[in-house]
Design a protein around this motif. Structure first.
Motif, PDB file in Angstrom:
ATOM      1  N   GLU A  28       0.838  -1.206   0.000  1.00 50.36           N
ATOM      2  CA  GLU A  28       0.000   0.000   0.000  1.00 50.36           C
ATOM      3  C   GLU A  28       0.870   1.253   0.000  1.00 50.36           C
ATOM      4  N   LYS A  87       1.052   4.237  -2.953  1.00 50.26           N
ATOM      5  CA  LYS A  87       0.850   5.662  -2.669  1.00 50.26           C
ATOM      6  C   LYS A  87       1.953   6.507  -3.302  1.00 50.26           C
ATOM      7  N   TYR A 131       2.070   6.795  -7.707  1.00 51.54           N
ATOM      8  CA  TYR A 131       0.708   7.165  -8.073  1.00 51.54           C
ATOM      9  C   TYR A 131       0.449   7.016  -9.575  1.00 51.54           C
ATOM     10  N   TYR A 152       6.785  12.389  -1.842  1.00 49.38           N
ATOM     11  CA  TYR A 152       5.561  11.909  -1.202  1.00 49.38           C
ATOM     12  C   TYR A 152       5.564  12.232   0.291  1.00 49.38           C
ATOM     13  N   GLU A 176       3.052  14.666   2.267  1.00 51.57           N
ATOM     14  CA  GLU A 176       2.231  14.006   3.292  1.00 51.57           C
ATOM     15  C   GLU A 176       2.291  14.776   4.606  1.00 51.57           C
ATOM     16  N   PHE A 224      -7.015   0.557  -2.163  1.00 60.39           N
ATOM     17  CA  PHE A 224      -6.557   0.914  -0.823  1.00 60.39           C
ATOM     18  C   PHE A 224      -7.599   0.605   0.253  1.00 60.39           C
ATOM     19  N   ARG A 262      -5.087   4.751  -8.038  1.00 60.27           N
ATOM     20  CA  ARG A 262      -4.109   5.508  -7.248  1.00 60.27           C
ATOM     21  C   ARG A 262      -4.285   7.015  -7.378  1.00 60.27           C
ATOM     22  N   ASN A 272      -2.928  12.943  -6.363  1.00 62.58           N
ATOM     23  CA  ASN A 272      -2.485  11.816  -5.548  1.00 62.58           C
ATOM     24  C   ASN A 272      -3.186  12.035  -4.213  1.00 62.58           C
ATOM     25  N   ASN A 317      -3.617  10.489  -1.584  1.00 65.05           N
ATOM     26  CA  ASN A 317      -3.043  10.034  -0.318  1.00 65.05           C
ATOM     27  C   ASN A 317      -2.183  11.097   0.358  1.00 65.05           C
TER      28      ASN A 317
END
Length: 684
Positions: free
Chosen positions: A55, A59, A62, A76, A80, A491, A536, A551, A553
């Motif tokens: 997973e 992420k 993507y 990322y 995040e 996900f 994704r 993206n 996430n």
């Protein structure tokens, strides 16, 4: 817990080293299997499951290329953490309702101070002696000028006031070295203590025990004066029977301290006049401030064991001082506290205002240097935090225990809200946005009503904007209406979008809120959403006429898709594959089918749609298109406001057939459809 939330700095350094070693060996990017190996090695002895790492890899990857590089990993993680910080700040958000409610005042001197009674009624005093009661909604109840204007004498001025709610009395400190007592109910004069050693600039009152109280005042000589009174009710009634001086029964300070029920203490504390003074019952100490840097803020005892002995010795040795019945006297030179009886804070340019919070053991100071300092009251050497943002001297401070916030107001009428934990500024309202104008003279916050009252040449009311308490039987996911949501099978997430342009991600199994990002389409509502074929990337459409690819996430916007010229509201969107080419299709108020080519190699952030199908221009919808659905690999269906459904051949771009709304005379007909599901079964 997700892997990205478990990573420590040491583990990140190990991952970086592992990526570099593989790159030196000619492996510039990692597939999922190699990524699993280095993650497990770097995070040992903590075990992460293959499912969690898979997973995490998806992420980062993507675009579904199957490989990632160190740069992809870092991008990322940075995005995040940035969005998590933003999400945390949004959850802490607390604001005042703007603009302020403004109440015009009658012409006169400036408001000196605002106080409140237990029922939240406001008591407001002007410098010229006008005392008034106001409701919490700024409706004036009554007022009275307590000073008589005599032509042969200079006018009196109020320096400060305090409320003796237990005795229904109002205490005024005047510029004529007096402390005056008035009936709180009707402002009728009761009695006064005259011939004070100095002008009482700042007053405070504390009910200490049954029929016992303490009246404190800071004066223009930098002294803290304390009157400890017992049998207060009887004492005041006795003073009321004394001869009057200018309509008030009068007793001099020297005579007052002769009473067995009065103890007078005077400490020389500051090198300049006292700017604020309060008795802190939790510490059993007096906190006082001044503009003198070396004695900017002092926390000291009221009596002090060491200094009582010293004071009694001075009294005994002095033959010139007048004595009372119990041997108490007023020394000519005020006594200084012993070093162990006070804590002194040295602060640049002194202190104009302070606030203390027992719950957080927090002392907050502000002054001419525009910096708000946070202190541990027992650690005077260095502040625990410094809040810098005000552009003018800090005039007022309040610590809200219920909200864990600090409210500050500066002399340029700028109001700010600060978070106690991370010291971040959560809210700022300048004079223009609040509507508060003029010279700032007084502020008062009432925690019961969550209201801030500000006095300039007008009286202003600011209500703290609170989130409505959640109903016990109702779970609220968004603050605004939810316009669309979808399940992501890759996900195992549920993604929801609201009218407030907020995207939230939820764990399907637990219902836990995982992530969110705001202002996805600015202030425009998100009206539709879909996922790409890999699951994704998220595609959202809004009332601003834009499509955005995310993206989701980490809240990173990858592309913005829009047509030239005016952009009408997008009502629905879908992701399709035609002849191995991938497209994002959007429909809406422009009554056209907009197809955007989706390619991982396209590095342009903004993209335009493909040319319209000729059949769409000549034989397409005549009303707004509300819905779209696909039937792989060939067909696409769209429905419009007039109930018309058109099925298209995506390869040729031609109309395959039209499904019209039956006329009212058609007995077998049904009402026109406004929503389509996926076309299944029969091929047209």
């Amino acid at each position: 817990m997700q892997i990205e939330q478990q990573l420590t700095l040491e583990q990140l350094q190990k991952l970086n080293t592992a990526f570099q070693e593989l790159e030196e060996n000619g492996c510039k990017s990692l597939d999922v299997e190699k990524f699993k190996q280095i993650v497990k090695k770097s995070m040992a002895p903590y075990n992460s499951s293959d499912e969690q790492i898979d997973e995490f890899f998806m992420k980062i990857d993507y675009a579904a290329t199957g490989t990632i590089r160190w740069d992809d990993f870092c991008t990322y993680m940075q995005l995040e953490y940035t969005e998590q910080d933003g999400s945390s700040a949004r959850l802490k958000k607390l604001t005042f309702s703007l603009p302020a409610m403004i109440q015009e005042l009658s012409y006169g001197e400036a408001i000196l101070r605002i106080n409140s009674l237990p029922d939240n009624t406001l008591v407001i005093a002007r410098e010229d002696g006008l005392i008034s009661f106001w409701s919490p909604q700024l409706q004036q109840k009554r007022s009275k000028m307590v000073f008589e204007k005599l032509s042969n004498k200079k006018p009196k001025w109020v320096m400060d006031f305090a409320v003796m709610s237990q005795y229904n009395k109002l205490i005024l400190g005047t510029g004529d070295h007096e402390i005056q007592f008035y009936e709180l109910s009707n402002f009728e004069p009761y009695c006064q203590i005259s011939s004070l050693e100095a002008i009482p600039l700042r007053l405070d009152y504390c009910y200490t025990d049954t029929d016992e109280c303490m009246i404190l005042y800071g004066d223009d000589q930098g002294c803290v004066n304390i009157l400890l009174m017992s049998s207060v009710g009887e004492l005041l009634r006795t003073w009321k029977k004394l001869p009057k001086d200018e309509s008030l029964p009068n007793i001099g300070l020297e005579s007052a301290v002769c009473s067995l029920n009065v103890t007078y203490i005077r400490w020389k504390v500051h090198g300049d006049w006292v700017t604020q003074l309060n008795y802190c019952d939790s510490m059993k100490a007096v906190i006082s401030t001044s503009s003198h840097e070396s004695t900017a803020l002092v926390i000291g005892c009221t009596v002090g064991a060491t200094n009582v002995e010293q004071q009694m010795k001075e009294i005994k040795d002095s033959g010139k001082e007048s004595r009372g019945k119990k041997g108490q006297m007023i020394p000519t030179v005020p006594t200084k506290r012993a070093e162990g009886d006070q804590t002194v804070f040295r602060i640049y340019k002194g202190v104009k205002t302070f606030a203390f919070c027992k719950k957080y053991n927090l002392l907050v100071t502000g002054g001419m240097d525009r910096i708000i300092r946070l202190w541990n009251p027992y650690m005077p050497r260095l502040p625990t935090g410094m809040l810098r943002s005000h552009m003018a001297p800090v005039f007022y401070l309040y610590v809200s225990e219920e909200d864990a916030r600090i409210f500050s107001m500066s002399t340029d009428n700028t109001l700010k809200i600060w978070d106690i934990e991370d010291h971040s500024c959560l809210f700022t309202a300048c004079s223009k946005s609040s509507g508060i104008k003029g010279e700032l003279t007084a502020c008062h916050y009432i925690p019961g009503t969550r209201s801030l009252y500000v006095a300039t040449d007008t009286l202003a009311l600011l209500h703290l904007r609170l989130r409505p308490p959640p109903e016990p039987h109702l779970v609220i996911s968004h603050k605004e209406p939810v316009l669309c949501c979808k399940y992501n099978k890759e996900f195992k997430h549920v993604v929801s979008c609201s009218e407030g342009s907020v995207v939230k991600v939820w764990d399907f199994a637990t219902g836990k809120h995982l992530f969110e990002f705001c202002d996805a389409h600015g202030s425009a509502a998100i009206t539709c959403m879909t996922f790409d074929d890999s699951g994704r990337r998220l595609v959202t459409g809004g009332r601003d006429g834009f499509l955005k690819v995310w993206n989701y996430n980490n809240g990173h916007c990858l592309h913005t898709l829009k047509r030239e010229g005016k952009c009408d509201e997008i009502c629905d969107c879908t992701y399709v594959e035609v002849n191995r080419n991938k497209y994002i299709i959007a429909v809406g108020w422009d009554r056209r089918i907009n197809m955007y080519f989706d390619s991982a190699d396209d590095m342009h952030h903004f993209q335009k749609p493909q040319p319209y199908w000729q059949d769409d221009i000549n034989h397409g919808h005549k009303e707004d298109i509300l819905c779209v659905a696909q039937c792989p690999p060939t067909f696409l269906a769209t429905s419009s406001y007039d109930g018309e459904i058109i099925v298209w051949n995506m390869i040729s771009g031609h109309v395959h057939c039209k499904l019209h709304t039956p006329t009212p005379t058609d007995s077998s007909g049904t009402k026109g459809k406004y929503c389509l599901g996926r076309l299944q079964g029969k091929q047209f």
